[in-house]
Motif scaffolding. Structure first.
Motif, mmCIF file in Angstrom:
data_model
loop_
_atom_site.group_PDB
_atom_site.id
_atom_site.type_symbol
_atom_site.label_atom_id
_atom_site.label_comp_id
_atom_site.label_asym_id
_atom_site.label_seq_id
_atom_site.Cartn_x
_atom_site.Cartn_y
_atom_site.Cartn_z
ATOM 1 N N LEU A 76 0.833 -1.202 0.000
ATOM 2 C CA LEU A 76 0.000 0.000 0.000
ATOM 3 C C LEU A 76 0.867 1.250 0.000
ATOM 4 C CD1 LEU A 76 -3.000 0.973 0.246
ATOM 5 C CD2 LEU A 76 -2.611 1.093 2.718
ATOM 6 N N LEU A 77 1.950 1.187 0.747
ATOM 7 C CA LEU A 77 2.884 2.310 0.850
ATOM 8 C C LEU A 77 3.443 2.686 -0.522
ATOM 9 C CD1 LEU A 77 4.161 3.985 3.215
ATOM 10 C CD2 LEU A 77 6.057 2.374 3.151
ATOM 11 N N VAL A 78 3.827 1.670 -1.277
ATOM 12 C CA VAL A 78 4.389 1.898 -2.616
ATOM 13 C C VAL A 78 3.297 2.314 -3.600
ATOM 14 C CG1 VAL A 78 5.583 0.808 -4.549
ATOM 15 C CG2 VAL A 78 6.284 0.290 -2.204
ATOM 16 N N PRO A 82 2.170 7.912 -5.812
ATOM 17 C CA PRO A 82 1.690 9.027 -6.649
ATOM 18 C C PRO A 82 0.739 9.957 -5.885
ATOM 19 C CG PRO A 82 1.600 6.975 -7.877
ATOM 20 C CD PRO A 82 1.901 6.615 -6.452
ATOM 21 N N LEU A 83 -0.172 9.383 -5.106
ATOM 22 C CA LEU A 83 -1.096 10.191 -4.299
ATOM 23 C C LEU A 83 -0.336 10.970 -3.237
ATOM 24 C CD1 LEU A 83 -3.980 10.992 -3.423
ATOM 25 C CD2 LEU A 83 -3.981 8.949 -1.961
ATOM 26 N N THR A 84 0.652 10.315 -2.640
ATOM 27 C CA THR A 84 1.466 10.972 -1.616
ATOM 28 C C THR A 84 2.203 12.166 -2.202
ATOM 29 O OG1 THR A 84 1.779 8.879 -0.437
ATOM 30 C CG2 THR A 84 3.364 10.632 0.003
ATOM 31 N N ASP A 85 2.782 11.980 -3.383
ATOM 32 C CA ASP A 85 3.507 13.062 -4.043
ATOM 33 C C ASP A 85 2.568 14.213 -4.395
ATOM 34 O OD1 ASP A 85 5.836 14.223 -5.233
ATOM 35 O OD2 ASP A 85 5.053 13.671 -7.195
ATOM 36 N N PHE A 86 1.345 13.881 -4.811
ATOM 37 C CA PHE A 86 0.355 14.904 -5.173
ATOM 38 C C PHE A 86 -0.070 15.717 -3.948
ATOM 39 C CE2 PHE A 86 -4.178 16.057 -5.483
ATOM 40 C CZ PHE A 86 -4.117 16.955 -6.543
ATOM 41 N N LEU A 87 -0.280 15.036 -2.823
ATOM 42 C CA LEU A 87 -0.782 15.709 -1.625
ATOM 43 C C LEU A 87 0.288 16.459 -0.848
ATOM 44 C CD1 LEU A 87 -3.213 12.981 -0.219
ATOM 45 C CD2 LEU A 87 -3.820 15.092 -1.408
ATOM 46 N N THR A 88 1.499 15.899 -0.807
ATOM 47 C CA THR A 88 2.549 16.486 0.038
ATOM 48 C C THR A 88 3.715 17.071 -0.747
ATOM 49 O OG1 THR A 88 3.794 14.407 0.285
ATOM 50 C CG2 THR A 88 1.974 14.816 1.834
ATOM 51 N N ILE A 92 9.047 11.081 0.426
ATOM 52 C CA ILE A 92 9.855 10.672 1.578
ATOM 53 C C ILE A 92 9.601 11.621 2.743
ATOM 54 C CG2 ILE A 92 11.675 9.604 0.180
ATOM 55 C CD1 ILE A 92 13.342 12.130 0.595
ATOM 56 N N GLY A 93 9.936 11.165 3.916
ATOM 57 C CA GLY A 93 9.753 11.989 5.101
ATOM 58 C C GLY A 93 8.478 11.641 5.859
ATOM 59 N N PRO A 94 8.366 12.097 7.092
ATOM 60 C CA PRO A 94 7.214 11.781 7.946
ATOM 61 C C PRO A 94 5.877 12.246 7.379
ATOM 62 C CG PRO A 94 8.991 12.732 9.232
ATOM 63 C CD PRO A 94 9.373 12.893 7.809
ATOM 64 N N ARG A 95 5.855 13.428 6.768
ATOM 65 C CA ARG A 95 4.596 13.936 6.212
ATOM 66 C C ARG A 95 4.097 13.032 5.089
ATOM 67 N NH1 ARG A 95 4.450 19.959 3.922
ATOM 68 N NH2 ARG A 95 5.129 20.344 6.075
ATOM 69 N N ALA A 96 5.010 12.605 4.222
ATOM 70 C CA ALA A 96 4.634 11.713 3.121
ATOM 71 C C ALA A 96 4.159 10.368 3.656
ATOM 72 C CB ALA A 96 5.822 11.520 2.181
ATOM 73 N N ALA A 97 4.849 9.834 4.656
ATOM 74 C CA ALA A 97 4.474 8.542 5.224
ATOM 75 C C ALA A 97 3.103 8.600 5.890
ATOM 76 C CB ALA A 97 5.523 8.075 6.226
ATOM 77 N N SER A 98 2.723 9.779 6.374
ATOM 78 C CA SER A 98 1.437 9.938 7.059
ATOM 79 C C SER A 98 0.253 9.658 6.139
ATOM 80 C CB SER A 98 1.318 11.351 7.632
ATOM 81 O OG SER A 98 2.301 11.592 8.609
ATOM 82 N N VAL A 103 -4.433 6.190 5.260
ATOM 83 C CA VAL A 103 -5.272 5.335 4.405
ATOM 84 C C VAL A 103 -5.392 3.938 5.009
ATOM 85 C CG1 VAL A 103 -5.430 4.223 2.145
ATOM 86 C CG2 VAL A 103 -4.746 6.623 2.303
ATOM 87 N N SER A 104 -4.330 3.463 5.592
ATOM 88 C CA SER A 104 -4.352 2.141 6.224
ATOM 89 C C SER A 104 -5.164 2.142 7.513
ATOM 90 C CB SER A 104 -2.911 1.693 6.517
ATOM 91 O OG SER A 104 -2.895 0.463 7.187
#
Length: 222
Positions: A76-78, A82-88, A92-98, A103-104
């Motif tokens: 799910l992380l991988v 694309p969604l993580t990059d769009f939102l943050t 990489i980093g704590p904000r991206a991992a959030s 979602v999980s």
């Protein structure tokens, strides 16, 4: 270098990693509470013989929730990069991992809320309907108060799961204690770092579990 000197040496990095872990868990837990709680209530109230009965909505929501829950977190992380990059603006980093953690956590917590609501005596709900309470009043004044101990226990379980997931997020640069353990412990064959991070995580989980049990006991009216 002695064990004590090694621990002192990594303290600045450990402190930074600990704060990053707390940040990731806090953000994703807040999102899970904000979205997962009403989702869990909706899953419960749309089941048969309840005031929002709707099999299409219930099955559709349940299907989506089960899909997300069935995907291993590392995949799910991988998949959500694309969604993580769009939102943050970063992957990489704590904000991206959030993002992935949130979602999980949402479907996980939603199912726990639904389960806690199912444990409520149906007679209590029927009595509220009989006196003319509106669906919103039943949810606010009957369902949530009655299910509060179970919801708090679920929140505790979700928090502990997120701590484990946040450590996993460190394997792809998510930051936090997991990232510290991988970069400074595993890659550098430094057992001191590995053992220290494990001890920190164990202590953190124990404290959260203890606080969660205490809070659940205090609100339990049964």
């Amino acid at each position: 270098m002695s064990l004590l000197e090694s621990i002192i040496h990594i303290l600045p990095d450990l402190n930074k990693a600990f704060i990053e872990t707390i940040y990731m868990v806090a953000v994703s837990l807040a999102v899970a509470l904000l979205i997962g709680l009403p989702l869990g209530v909706l899953l419960f109230t749309t089941t048969r013989n309840l005031f929002f009965e709707n099999s299409v909505v219930n099955r559709s929501l349940g299907f989506v929730v089960n899909i997300v829950r069935s995907i291993p977190f590392i995949i799910l992380l991988v998949a959500l990069l694309p969604l993580t990059d769009f939102l943050t603006g970063s992957t990489i980093g704590p904000r991206a991992a959030s993002v992935s953690l949130s979602v999980s956590a949402i479907p996980f917590f939603a199912r726990i809320v639904e389960s806690a609501l199912r444990e409520i005596d149906k007679g209590v709900i029927e009595a509220a309907i009989a006196v003319g309470a509106t669906p919103w009043m039943i949810i606010k004044d009957v369902l949530l108060p009655e299910a509060k101990p179970g919801i708090i226990q679920g929140l505790t379980l979700t928090t502990i799961s997120l701590i484990g997931y946040s450590a996993m997020a460190g394997t792809i640069g998510g930051g936090g204690i997991g990232d510290l353990a991988i970069r400074f412990g595993y890659y550098r064959y430094d057992n001191t770092v590995m053992i220290t991070t494990i001890v920190v995580l164990i202590c953190l989980v124990q404290i959260i579990q203890m606080l969660g049990d205490k809070a659940s006991y205090l609100v339990n009216k049964r």
